[in-house]
Design a protein around this motif. Structure first.
Motif, PDB file in Angstrom:
ATOM      1  N   ALA A 160       0.827  -1.209   0.000  1.00 44.39           N
ATOM      2  CA  ALA A 160       0.000   0.000   0.000  1.00 44.39           C
ATOM      3  C   ALA A 160       0.865   1.264   0.000  1.00 44.39           C
ATOM      4  CB  ALA A 160      -0.933   0.005   1.204  1.00 44.39           C
ATOM      5  N   PHE A 161       1.934   1.266   0.782  1.00 41.86           N
ATOM      6  CA  PHE A 161       2.773   2.463   0.885  1.00 41.86           C
ATOM      7  C   PHE A 161       4.060   2.320   0.072  1.00 41.86           C
ATOM      8  CE2 PHE A 161       0.114   2.685   4.671  1.00 41.86           C
ATOM      9  CZ  PHE A 161      -0.364   3.985   4.555  1.00 41.86           C
ATOM     10  N   LYS A 163       5.233   3.363  -2.929  1.00 42.06           N
ATOM     11  CA  LYS A 163       5.960   4.490  -3.512  1.00 42.06           C
ATOM     12  C   LYS A 163       6.475   5.432  -2.428  1.00 42.06           C
ATOM     13  CE  LYS A 163       2.244   7.778  -4.698  1.00 42.06           C
ATOM     14  NZ  LYS A 163       1.165   7.234  -3.866  1.00 42.06           N
ATOM     15  N   GLU A 164       5.726   5.560  -1.337  1.00 41.47           N
ATOM     16  CA  GLU A 164       6.194   6.418  -0.245  1.00 41.47           C
ATOM     17  C   GLU A 164       7.430   5.809   0.420  1.00 41.47           C
ATOM     18  OE1 GLU A 164       2.987   5.632  -0.645  1.00 41.47           O
ATOM     19  OE2 GLU A 164       2.136   7.587  -1.176  1.00 41.47           O
ATOM     20  N   LYS A 166       9.544   3.793  -0.909  1.00 38.96           N
ATOM     21  CA  LYS A 166      10.661   3.893  -1.849  1.00 38.96           C
ATOM     22  C   LYS A 166      11.278   5.295  -1.790  1.00 38.96           C
ATOM     23  CE  LYS A 166       9.806   3.967  -6.279  1.00 38.96           C
ATOM     24  NZ  LYS A 166       9.322   3.453  -7.566  1.00 38.96           N
ATOM     25  N   LEU A 167      10.393   6.309  -1.795  1.00 38.62           N
ATOM     26  CA  LEU A 167      10.894   7.685  -1.815  1.00 38.62           C
ATOM     27  C   LEU A 167      11.626   8.045  -0.518  1.00 38.62           C
ATOM     28  CD1 LEU A 167      11.196  10.265  -3.346  1.00 38.62           C
ATOM     29  CD2 LEU A 167       8.940  10.982  -2.611  1.00 38.62           C
ATOM     30  N   PHE A 170      15.027   6.496  -0.705  1.00 33.15           N
ATOM     31  CA  PHE A 170      15.960   7.051  -1.686  1.00 33.15           C
ATOM     32  C   PHE A 170      16.319   8.496  -1.360  1.00 33.15           C
ATOM     33  CE2 PHE A 170      16.517   9.245  -5.891  1.00 33.15           C
ATOM     34  CZ  PHE A 170      17.768   8.726  -6.166  1.00 33.15           C
ATOM     35  N   MET A 174      13.546  15.054  -0.365  1.00 35.99           N
ATOM     36  CA  MET A 174      12.612  15.253  -1.463  1.00 35.99           C
ATOM     37  C   MET A 174      11.183  14.923  -1.011  1.00 35.99           C
ATOM     38  SD  MET A 174      12.012  15.574  -4.763  1.00 35.99           S
ATOM     39  CE  MET A 174      10.795  15.072  -5.971  1.00 35.99           C
ATOM     40  N   LEU A 178       7.821  17.413  -0.913  1.00 34.96           N
ATOM     41  CA  LEU A 178       6.577  17.103  -1.625  1.00 34.96           C
ATOM     42  C   LEU A 178       5.393  17.147  -0.664  1.00 34.96           C
ATOM     43  CD1 LEU A 178       7.529  14.153  -3.996  1.00 34.96           C
ATOM     44  CD2 LEU A 178       7.149  16.544  -4.579  1.00 34.96           C
ATOM     45  N   LEU A 180       4.965  15.024   1.932  1.00 36.93           N
ATOM     46  CA  LEU A 180       4.650  13.728   2.551  1.00 36.93           C
ATOM     47  C   LEU A 180       4.979  13.789   4.043  1.00 36.93           C
ATOM     48  CD1 LEU A 180       6.072  11.152  -0.024  1.00 36.93           C
ATOM     49  CD2 LEU A 180       3.725  11.895   0.266  1.00 36.93           C
TER      50      LEU A 180
ATOM     51  N   ASP B 103      12.112   6.160 -13.277  1.00 35.48           N
ATOM     52  CA  ASP B 103      11.495   6.011 -11.968  1.00 35.48           C
ATOM     53  C   ASP B 103      11.837   7.188 -11.054  1.00 35.48           C
ATOM     54  OD1 ASP B 103       9.888   4.466 -10.242  1.00 35.48           O
ATOM     55  OD2 ASP B 103      11.674   3.769  -9.179  1.00 35.48           O
ATOM     56  N   VAL B 104      13.102   7.604 -11.079  1.00 37.36           N
ATOM     57  CA  VAL B 104      13.510   8.732 -10.234  1.00 37.36           C
ATOM     58  C   VAL B 104      12.777  10.001 -10.664  1.00 37.36           C
ATOM     59  CG1 VAL B 104      15.424  10.241  -9.612  1.00 37.36           C
ATOM     60  CG2 VAL B 104      15.766   7.779  -9.673  1.00 37.36           C
ATOM     61  N   MET B 107       9.292  10.274  -9.513  1.00 34.90           N
ATOM     62  CA  MET B 107       9.097  10.612  -8.101  1.00 34.90           C
ATOM     63  C   MET B 107       8.620  12.053  -7.926  1.00 34.90           C
ATOM     64  SD  MET B 107      12.402   8.814  -6.315  1.00 34.90           S
ATOM     65  CE  MET B 107      12.651   7.029  -6.371  1.00 34.90           C
ATOM     66  N   GLY B 108       8.886  12.909  -8.927  1.00 38.10           N
ATOM     67  CA  GLY B 108       8.449  14.292  -8.848  1.00 38.10           C
ATOM     68  C   GLY B 108       6.940  14.445  -8.726  1.00 38.10           C
ATOM     69  N   TYR B 110       4.966  12.210  -7.085  1.00 34.08           N
ATOM     70  CA  TYR B 110       4.434  11.437  -5.953  1.00 34.08           C
ATOM     71  C   TYR B 110       3.593  12.294  -5.016  1.00 34.08           C
ATOM     72  CZ  TYR B 110       7.202   7.220  -6.872  1.00 34.08           C
ATOM     73  OH  TYR B 110       7.722   6.084  -7.419  1.00 34.08           O
ATOM     74  N   GLY B 111       3.873  13.614  -4.981  1.00 37.23           N
ATOM     75  CA  GLY B 111       3.118  14.475  -4.085  1.00 37.23           C
ATOM     76  C   GLY B 111       1.699  14.714  -4.549  1.00 37.23           C
ATOM     77  N   ILE B 113      -0.187  12.465  -6.858  1.00 35.37           N
ATOM     78  CA  ILE B 113      -1.063  11.370  -7.307  1.00 35.37           C
ATOM     79  C   ILE B 113      -1.840  10.735  -6.163  1.00 35.37           C
ATOM     80  CG2 ILE B 113       0.005  10.733  -9.495  1.00 35.37           C
ATOM     81  CD1 ILE B 113       1.696   8.765  -8.153  1.00 35.37           C
ATOM     82  N   GLY B 114      -1.487  11.040  -4.933  1.00 35.02           N
ATOM     83  CA  GLY B 114      -2.312  10.581  -3.812  1.00 35.02           C
ATOM     84  C   GLY B 114      -1.910   9.231  -3.267  1.00 35.02           C
ATOM     85  N   TRP B 115      -2.459   8.925  -2.085  1.00 34.07           N
ATOM     86  CA  TRP B 115      -2.108   7.681  -1.396  1.00 34.07           C
ATOM     87  C   TRP B 115      -2.591   6.457  -2.161  1.00 34.07           C
ATOM     88  CZ3 TRP B 115       1.211   8.267   2.419  1.00 34.07           C
ATOM     89  CH2 TRP B 115       1.248   9.500   3.105  1.00 34.07           C
ATOM     90  N   PHE B 116      -1.876   5.372  -1.986  1.00 36.29           N
ATOM     91  CA  PHE B 116      -2.243   4.036  -2.492  1.00 36.29           C
ATOM     92  C   PHE B 116      -2.334   3.971  -4.008  1.00 36.29           C
ATOM     93  CE2 PHE B 116      -4.792   4.740   1.484  1.00 36.29           C
ATOM     94  CZ  PHE B 116      -3.828   4.223   2.316  1.00 36.29           C
ATOM     95  N   ARG B 117      -1.834   5.016  -4.710  1.00 35.84           N
ATOM     96  CA  ARG B 117      -1.902   4.955  -6.161  1.00 35.84           C
ATOM     97  C   ARG B 117      -0.518   4.834  -6.749  1.00 35.84           C
ATOM     98  NH1 ARG B 117      -6.273   9.046  -8.413  1.00 35.84           N
ATOM     99  NH2 ARG B 117      -8.094   8.075  -7.471  1.00 35.84           N
ATOM    100  N   ARG B 118      -0.464   4.166  -7.885  1.00 32.15           N
ATOM    101  CA  ARG B 118       0.808   4.054  -8.598  1.00 32.15           C
ATOM    102  C   ARG B 118       0.822   5.077  -9.729  1.00 32.15           C
ATOM    103  NH1 ARG B 118       2.760  -1.211  -7.157  1.00 32.15           N
ATOM    104  NH2 ARG B 118       2.284  -1.161  -4.958  1.00 32.15           N
ATOM    105  N   ARG B 159      13.438  15.767 -12.586  1.00 38.24           N
ATOM    106  CA  ARG B 159      12.509  15.425 -11.504  1.00 38.24           C
ATOM    107  C   ARG B 159      11.827  16.683 -10.966  1.00 38.24           C
ATOM    108  NH1 ARG B 159      14.621  12.746  -5.937  1.00 38.24           N
ATOM    109  NH2 ARG B 159      15.342  14.883  -5.685  1.00 38.24           N
ATOM    110  N   GLN B 163       7.529  18.417 -11.373  1.00 36.68           N
ATOM    111  CA  GLN B 163       6.677  18.983 -10.322  1.00 36.68           C
ATOM    112  C   GLN B 163       5.899  20.198 -10.799  1.00 36.68           C
ATOM    113  OE1 GLN B 163      10.108  18.412  -7.138  1.00 36.68           O
ATOM    114  NE2 GLN B 163       8.296  19.270  -6.181  1.00 36.68           N
TER     115      GLN B 163
END
Lengths: 376, 258
Positions: A160-161, A163-164, A166-167, A170, A174, A178, A180, B103-104, B107-108, B110-111, B113-118, B159, B163
């Motif tokens: 569930a977490f 991507k968080e 991972k970030l 890493f 950052m 964002l 988080l 992938d890196v 990451m820009g 990630y802020g 797209i919201g929780w639990f989403r890819r 990255r 944003q």
């Protein structure tokens, strides 16, 4: 002989194997994040810190149910990790020192408490000392349910977490910019880490549990450059070592599970360090040797070409001795010349003298252009 | 300096007041005020240990100042966080982390797209576009451990581009990059300014300040001077910033006068 048949028919053995597989999977997966966050030793500190938690839970409740003991271990293990963070942040003590202090102090207190419990005039206390090195054979059906429940929650939250996690592994800065909640996520990850450790304590033991956390992750890292694959591989390695350790210790009386698991997982790590493509020692050496050989080939080719360019034709032959003198490489040019012959880049004219083939001439010219800017 | 305060707060990209940061009682930044107008390309220069990185990190809320406030477009940074993108120093992360370039850069987002989403196809496309802007689209699948220093820097820039912020804070993007990357970064900075973005860059090479930037902050624990390059990038101010290294400052100014 028929361990495999028994694994599928013997009820106790199947139970034990299932439990060991589950905790191997969660420990391996969580271990990847610990490894990447450079917190591999945190697992060792937490598992040792959990020992007084087990003793305390027993003293308070008088119960040996695995859920009670796991809760005690988890609470004190978590407290230990918080203490390490606080010591590192608020005192001049460095992270590794804090780990060392906490590990030994908590473990020592735990041993004192265990001794105290064993002297109590109560027949119920027996068996707590199996938490030191683990005793998979003692796993009961309800213990497995506890491992199953907690293990599933660990894996579910990790996905569930994803991507968080991972970030923050890493680039935590950052993640912070964002917006988080990095602190909360770190607490969650540490919490999952503690959970993955405490469900293994009964099976693997506090002393060696960290091996099941760190080793599968370290082995998995060798084989892949993708986090997802790494976590999956570590889970598989953890499961394999967990099951083989648990099963073999159940078959042999008095064989503690933890040490057997460590032996198995060490073999996996050893093989991975040696034989993994790209990062493995063997393939790296082969690659180095190949590129070294390519360098030697090119050097002798260029030498032959330079010599021949002082004569009318590029295939003008020259003797091995001259090449030996010219070659800045150690040793003789003989071996390299024979390699050149196999590659059809040079040919012997008689038993002393060599000349370039047209292909060799072509390659020599290319090498000179690449490395000497065509000036030669 | 007085003219800065005449600009209404919401027209300032960043408004820093009385910022003081200390590590173990030693002040790293002392009572720094800085008003950064919208749409400028600002360099932060100063000797080693002057607090340049600390300044950027404090603006981003990455450390806890002893005193001071930071407003972004008139609101506290925490409220307008999404308007600011950060390009950290290249050496701040482990480039042996098991992941690839795309992938890196992704990451820009990630802020947002919201929780639990890819991240999905749309986000990947955004990332590819940003990579193209820094000339790295052909390396999207490259393992990050195989990148050169200049390529690592461009990945970080991409990255930040993903944003889609208004304000970019960059910590030494020119550090240890090759000439090609330096040119690419300068072009990118100018392109950002043309789009009305505000860019603040910690910079080490004094010689290129007048060429690359229009505003400058001279920092050495305290704010020495800040404003348009032609007004504040003077020999006197540089001497005040760099202290005893007079010869080096004079040489620089002589070259500037040519």
């Amino acid at each position: 002989m028929d361990i495999l048949t028994e694994l599928f028919t013997d009820y106790t053995l199947r139970t034990v194997a299932l439990g060991a597989a589950l905790l191997g999977i969660s420990a391996g997966a969580l271990g990847c994040f610990a490894l990447l966050r450079r917190q591999s030793l945190l697992g060792d500190a937490i598992s040792h810190a959990a020992l007084p938690g087990i003793a305390l839970a027993f003293l308070l409740t008088g119960s040996k149910s695995s859920l009670v003991l796991i809760l005690g271990a988890g609470a004190v293990g978590w407290f230990g990790s918080v203490l390490i963070a606080a010591l590192t942040r608020r005192t001049p003590i460095t992270y590794d020192t804090a780990l060392g202090i906490l590990l030994s102090v908590f473990f020592g207190v735990g041993l004192v408490m265990l001794t105290f419990i064993q002297r109590m005039p109560d027949a119920n206390q027996a068996g707590l000392d199996s938490f030191l090195f683990g005793q998979a054979a003692a796993l009961m059906q309800r213990d497995i349910y506890v491992i199953l429940a907690i293990g599933s929650v660990i894996l579910l939250l990790t996905v569930a977490f994803w991507k968080e996690f991972k970030l923050i592994s890493f680039d935590p800065d950052m993640a912070e910019t964002l917006g988080l909640p990095v602190r909360a996520l770190e607490h969650l990850l540490t919490g999952l880490f503690v959970a993955a450790i405490v469900i293994g304590l009964q099976t693997v033991g506090v002393v060696l549990m960290s091996a099941l956390i760190v080793a599968p992750a370290a082995a998995a890292r060798q084989w892949t450059n993708r986090l997802g694959v790494m976590v999956l591989l570590a889970a598989v390695f953890g499961a394999v070592s967990g099951v083989s350790g648990a099963v073999s210790s159940s078959m042999a009386p008095n064989l503690p599970t933890g040490p057997v698991i460590v032996v198995v997982v060490s073999m996996i790590v050893g093989a991975s360090l040696l034989f993994a493509p790209n990062r493995g020692f063997v393939f790296r050496k082969i690659r180095e040797w190949k590129s070294g050989r390519a360098l030697r080939v090119d050097a002798v080719l260029v030498d032959l070409y330079t010599l021949a360019s002082q004569h009318a034709s590029a295939d003008y032959p020259h003797s091995e001795q001259v090449l030996n003198v010219m070659s800045s490489m150690s040793g003789t040019a003989k071996r390299t010349l024979h390699l050149l012959k196999t590659l059809e880049l040079a040919q012997p004219i008689d038993d002393q003298r060599w000349s370039l083939t047209p292909a060799g001439e072509e390659r020599a010219r290319r090498v000179i252009e690449e490395h000497y800017g065509g000036g030669a | 300096m007085t003219t800065d305060h005449a600009i209404p707060a919401e027209d300032l990209a960043i408004d820093v007041r009385d910022l003081t940061v200390a590590y173990r009682e030693k002040p790293v930044l002392w009572d720094v005020d800085l008003q950064i107008p919208d749409g400028v390309l600002m360099a932060i220069v100063g000797p080693n240990g002057a607090g340049k990185t600390t300044f950027i990190k404090s603006v981003l809320g990455l450390n806890t100042p002893a005193a001071g406030s930071v407003l972004v477009h008139g609101k506290p940074y925490q409220k307008n966080r999404s308007q600011v993108a950060y390009v950290p120093q290249r050496g701040s992360v482990d480039w042996d982390f098991p992941t690839n370039v795309l992938d890196v850069v992704t990451m820009g987002v990630y802020g947002t797209i919201g929780w639990f989403r890819r991240p999905g196809a749309a986000q990947k496309a955004q990332a590819i576009k940003a990579l193209a802007e820094v000339g790295m689209e052909s390396l999207a699948d490259r393992q990050i451990s195989e990148l050169s220093g200049g390529q690592q820097q461009r990945v970080f820039l991409a990255r930040a581009l993903v944003q889609d912020a208004d304000i970019y804070l960059m910590d030494e993007p020119f550090q240890g990059v090759d000439a090609t990357t330096e040119r690419a970064i300068v072009e990118l900075l100018r392109a950002l300014r043309e789009r009305g973005k505000t860019v603040v860059v910690v910079h080490h090479d004094l010689q290129t300040v007048p060429e690359y930037f229009d505003h400058v902050l001279l920092l050495n624990v305290r704010r020495i001077a800040a404003g348009p390059v032609e007004d504040v990038f003077t020999e006197e101010n540089l001497r005040a910033t760099y202290g005893g290294r007079v010869a080096f400052v004079s040489a620089l100014m002589a070259r500037k006068g040519e």
